[in-house]
Design an enzyme around this catalytic site. Structure first.
Site, mmCIF file in Angstrom:
data_model
loop_
_atom_site.group_PDB
_atom_site.id
_atom_site.type_symbol
_atom_site.label_atom_id
_atom_site.label_comp_id
_atom_site.label_asym_id
_atom_site.label_seq_id
_atom_site.Cartn_x
_atom_site.Cartn_y
_atom_site.Cartn_z
ATOM 1 N N TRP A 71 -4.197 -1.278 -0.449
ATOM 2 C CA TRP A 71 -4.366 -2.355 -1.453
ATOM 3 C C TRP A 71 -4.811 -3.574 -0.456
ATOM 4 C CZ3 TRP A 71 -4.180 -3.708 -6.559
ATOM 5 C CH2 TRP A 71 -3.998 -5.182 -6.915
ATOM 6 N N GLU B 255 4.848 -20.350 -20.270
ATOM 7 C CA GLU B 255 4.981 -19.123 -19.611
ATOM 8 C C GLU B 255 6.022 -18.282 -20.131
ATOM 9 O OE1 GLU B 255 2.899 -16.990 -18.329
ATOM 10 O OE2 GLU B 255 4.215 -15.664 -17.450
ATOM 11 N N GLU C 11 5.074 -11.916 -26.132
ATOM 12 C CA GLU C 11 4.411 -10.561 -26.118
ATOM 13 C C GLU C 11 5.188 -9.265 -25.945
ATOM 14 O OE1 GLU C 11 1.947 -10.422 -22.545
ATOM 15 O OE2 GLU C 11 3.129 -11.572 -21.362
ATOM 16 N N HIS D 35 6.970 -35.228 -33.449
ATOM 17 C CA HIS D 35 5.762 -35.656 -34.156
ATOM 18 C C HIS D 35 5.365 -34.166 -34.847
ATOM 19 C CE1 HIS D 35 5.333 -39.069 -31.675
ATOM 20 N NE2 HIS D 35 5.648 -38.517 -30.592
ATOM 21 N N ARG E 294 0.796 2.845 -7.989
ATOM 22 C CA ARG E 294 0.813 1.183 -7.550
ATOM 23 C C ARG E 294 -0.615 0.758 -7.363
ATOM 24 N NH1 ARG E 294 5.244 1.645 -3.000
ATOM 25 N NH2 ARG E 294 3.715 0.317 -2.057
ATOM 26 N N ASN F 21 1.424 -1.169 6.423
ATOM 27 C CA ASN F 21 1.606 -1.882 5.228
ATOM 28 C C ASN F 21 2.196 -3.135 5.528
ATOM 29 O OD1 ASN F 21 1.106 0.335 3.459
ATOM 30 N ND2 ASN F 21 2.908 0.706 2.582
ATOM 31 N N GLY F 22 1.846 -4.441 4.607
ATOM 32 C CA GLY F 22 2.239 -5.453 5.128
ATOM 33 C C GLY F 22 1.243 -6.458 5.803
ATOM 34 N N LYS G 111 -3.691 -4.334 -19.883
ATOM 35 C CA LYS G 111 -3.403 -4.950 -18.667
ATOM 36 C C LYS G 111 -4.630 -5.945 -18.045
ATOM 37 C CE LYS G 111 -1.132 -6.145 -15.021
ATOM 38 N NZ LYS G 111 -0.198 -7.615 -15.274
ATOM 39 N N LYS H 123 6.119 -14.880 -22.666
ATOM 40 C CA LYS H 123 6.694 -13.547 -22.319
ATOM 41 C C LYS H 123 7.531 -13.094 -23.485
ATOM 42 C CE LYS H 123 4.961 -12.995 -19.607
ATOM 43 N NZ LYS H 123 3.644 -13.190 -18.543
ATOM 44 N N CYS I 143 0.956 -1.140 0.003
ATOM 45 C CA CYS I 143 -0.056 0.153 -0.034
ATOM 46 C C CYS I 143 0.893 1.329 -0.001
ATOM 47 C CB CYS I 143 -0.880 -0.063 1.320
ATOM 48 S SG CYS I 143 -1.508 -1.531 1.450
HETATM 49 C C1 F6R Z 1 0.345 -12.162 -19.909
HETATM 50 C C2 F6R Z 1 -0.828 -11.716 -19.293
HETATM 51 C C3 F6R Z 1 -1.986 -12.083 -19.611
HETATM 52 C C4 F6R Z 1 -2.911 -12.390 -18.460
HETATM 53 C C5 F6R Z 1 -4.262 -12.709 -18.822
HETATM 54 C C6 F6R Z 1 -5.219 -13.040 -17.671
HETATM 55 O O1 F6R Z 1 1.662 -11.548 -19.485
HETATM 56 O O2 F6R Z 1 -0.570 -10.941 -18.402
HETATM 57 O O3 F6R Z 1 -1.956 -13.398 -20.532
HETATM 58 O O4 F6R Z 1 -2.501 -13.285 -17.741
HETATM 59 O O5 F6R Z 1 -5.010 -11.753 -19.637
HETATM 60 O O6 F6R Z 1 -5.387 -11.818 -16.980
HETATM 61 P P1 F6R Z 1 -6.009 -11.982 -15.347
HETATM 62 O O7 F6R Z 1 -4.781 -12.583 -14.734
HETATM 63 O O8 F6R Z 1 -5.686 -10.648 -14.866
HETATM 64 O O9 F6R Z 1 -7.270 -12.486 -15.174
#
Ligand code: F6R
Length: 609
Positions: free
Chosen positions: A74, A481, A488, A504, A27, A100-101, A604, A485, A2
């Site tokens: 948060w 994963e 993207e 295959h 944040r 915080n924490g 995001k 990264k 927070c």
């Molecule tokens: C990739 C990424 C996305 C999210 C996806 C789900 O780096 O951030 O693939 O993981 O859009 O988002 P949430 O977790 O917010 O449901």
């Protein structure tokens, strides 16, 4: 995670504290509040929602004083409501506290207070901390003495800031594992959880060290350690611009968040391991429910889906509990077959992903039990699930998810261990797992030390036309994963699959210049992985291994290698291997001039289908 603000000096302290909170807005937060000393009283104004709600309240009910503390929250314990917002009063309303924490032993302390007849106004661990300090203050001494005695009773992470109505123009602060920075001004002093909140007022700052406490007036700053010994002041001059300061001095939020992972693992475990080698997951279903569940469906998108795959691996391996993982978008339109005794788990950082939310509503309409694993506590998915476990990773700003993934996998691991504890799974050493999990922040910090060598590899590999991500078992899942990264943020095409699937079909794509990143952390499959490495090399492909192998076999076989020391559990080694992959994606993207925190075409929070 927070925001903390504090000001004491000649200006309107409320205005300064609110301005500081605004500078911490990047944040993310879900409520905000201030406490101000007005004459011999402390007044608190706090509101759920954005800082606009707080400023509207202050506009209709203005406060003026020379000493104020402020907080943007948060949520972790208790939802984002006015009552749960900080500051919190102690039981006598003489002390106001922001925190915080997480106070891990807050439940015990709260029971103790309730047994003594105290009642609480919020569901937070922070209010309990205020009461404990209030309790100590009644026994005499200064506020600083009381805080020093009180923090000895706390287990967990905290940055605490308190003011008392009987010590005007004095702010007391204490820190353990959550950041707290003091700002030194002329005839004024400040406090904040992060440097950007101080920069408009001063560039002379000092971070409070672990276990230290501070007593701040407008002209003096006194710092002591936990035994009461004085600590010399050593302010530093900060010449970052404000944008760099928000990123903690890192070039991008993504890199900052990658580096936060040791801390995030710690925060995610905080309060969830009891002193007796058991898991304590608050708010999950009762034991009879866990004994009834016959199948788990994990439903999520993107990175969260990849975390779900790690959950499947663990649930099936440790618990022999059949587990399927679905993309939310496929699940909701797929007319899924759902056993009435099944559990649906929804994994989401934002808690607002439209497809995951729709899949949740589908399960609810079919009366299936639902559990959320969510980072944003007040989000739609967190609210609508029957039960929710917070990942406690703090706000994630970079579009590419890094620390949220790690926290999601940790929560899924804790959940598997919780079920094992309830079901008394034969042969599973829950206490061993938990002690290794507690060492994981240290292991993650060690893995981060590969950064310089990853940077050099990125230089070498930045023009690769295609990158395979290969592995077996959990290594294959982490590879998915790692591949996400790289594509993207660095826009490098990737091909990810279990290593055994290569022959295959995908092997046809291997040729000179193509890189194959092998995750190789599981000793049970080392021989097989070495064979797969040879298959790639025989077609002129370059092999980069990310490995915790201690036999030397992987290192000998691969062309390039990133090594790190293993933990006791293969699964955790696989999880740690995501860190070099995140760093590789980051540095390749950086060298190629990509927009790292906001990659093209992506957002995001995906709140549309
Ligand atoms: C990739 C990424 C996305 C999210 C996806 C789900 O780096 O951030 O693939 O993981 O859009 O988002 P949430 O977790 O917010 O449901």
């Amino acid at each position: 995670m927070c925001g903390i603000a504090g000001y004491i000096g000649q200006r309107n302290a409320v205005e300064v504290a609110v301005d500081q909170l605004r500078r911490l807005e990047y944040r993310g937060y879900d409520s905000a509040g201030v406490a101000v000393q007005v004459g011999s009283e402390i007044e608190i104004v706090k509101k759920a929602g954005t800082i606009r709600f707080l400023t509207e309240e202050l506009a209709s009910n203005p406060k003026d004083g020379r000493c104020a503390i402020g907080h943007s929250r948060w949520a972790t314990h208790g939802g984002p409501t006015d009552a749960n917002a900080h500051p919190h009063f102690d039981q006598d309303q003489h002390i106001a506290l922001i925190h915080n924490g997480i106070i891990e032993n807050y439940a015990e302390l709260k029971d103790e207070m309730i047994a003594r007849g105290h009642t609480f106004r919020s569901q937070t661990d922070s209010e309990v901390a205020a009461y404990v300090i209030g309790d100590e203050y009644r026994h005499g001494g200064t506020l600083l003495d009381a805080v020093r005695r009180a923090v000895r009773r706390f287990r967990g992470a905290y940055a605490l800031v308190v003011v008392s109505d009987s010590e005007p123009e004095t702010i007391v602060a204490a820190r353990n594992a959550s950041p707290l920075i003091i700002g030194f001004g002329e005839g004024e002093n400040l406090l904040a959880s992060d440097i950007p909140a101080l920069l408009p007022y001063t560039r002379s700052v000092m971070a409070l060290e672990e276990g230290h406490l501070a007593e701040i007036t407008r002209d003096t700053v006194k710092i002591i350690d936990g035994d009461g010994h004085h600590v010399p002041l050593a302010p530093q001059h900060i010449d970052w611009d404000i944008a760099a300061a928000e990123r903690g001095g890192y070039d991008h939020f993504m890199l900052k968040e990658i580096h936060e992972q040791p801390e995030v693992i710690r925060a995610c475990l905080a309060g969830r391991i009891d002193g007796k080698g058991g898991v304590r997951l608050e708010g999950v279903f009762s034991d009879n429910v866990w004994n009834e569940i016959d199948r788990v469906n994990i439903i999520a998108c993107g990175t969260a889906y990849h975390a779900g795959l790690m959950g499947k691996h663990l649930f099936e391996k440790l618990l022999r509990l059949p587990t399927d993982v679905y993309y939310s978008s496929e699940f909701r339109y797929g007319d899924p077959v759902l056993s009435p005794r099944s559990l649906a788990i929804f994994v989401s950082q934002s808690g607002e992903t439209a497809d995951t939310l729709a899949a949740l509503r589908l399960c609810k309409s079919r009366r299936i039990r639902t559990l959320g694993i969510v980072n944003v506590v007040g989000s739609s998915i967190a609210r609508e699930c029957d039960r929710t476990i917070a990942t406690q990773a703090g706000p994630e700003i970079s579009v590419a998810s890094t620390k949220a993934y790690t926290a999601q996998v940790i929560v899924l691991s804790l959940l598997a261990l919780h079920i094992a504890q309830v079901q008394e799974t034969p042969g599973l050493r829950v206490a061993d797992w938990l002690s290794e999990l507690q060492l994981l922040p240290g292991h993650a910090a060690k893995v981060l030390e590969v950064e310089e060598s990853v940077k050099a590899l990125a230089e070498q590999l930045k023009d690769m036309p295609l990158c395979f991500f290969l592995g077996r078992g959990a290594d294959a899942y982490v590879g998915y994963e790692g591949a996400l990264k790289l594509k993207e943020i660095a826009y490098i095409p990737t091909q990810e699959s279990p290593a055994g699937e290569m022959k295959h079909g995908p092997l046809a794509l291997i040729q000179a210049g193509v890189v194959s990143l092998f995750g190789a952390t599981d000793p049970a499959t080392t021989d097989k992985v070495v064979s797969n490495i040879k298959e790639v090399q025989a077609r002129s492909g370059t092999v980069l291994a990310v490995t915790s192998d201690t036999t030397g076999a992987i290192k000998k076989a691969a062309d390039l290698v990133i090594e790190f020391a293993p933990t006791k559990f293969d699964f955790l080694n696989a999880l740690l291997s995501v860190i070099p992959m995140q760093l590789l994606a980051y540095y390749v993207a950086k060298l190629n001039g990509c927009s790292i925190d906001q990659p093209r075409n992506l957002a995001k929070s995906v709140t549309v289908e």
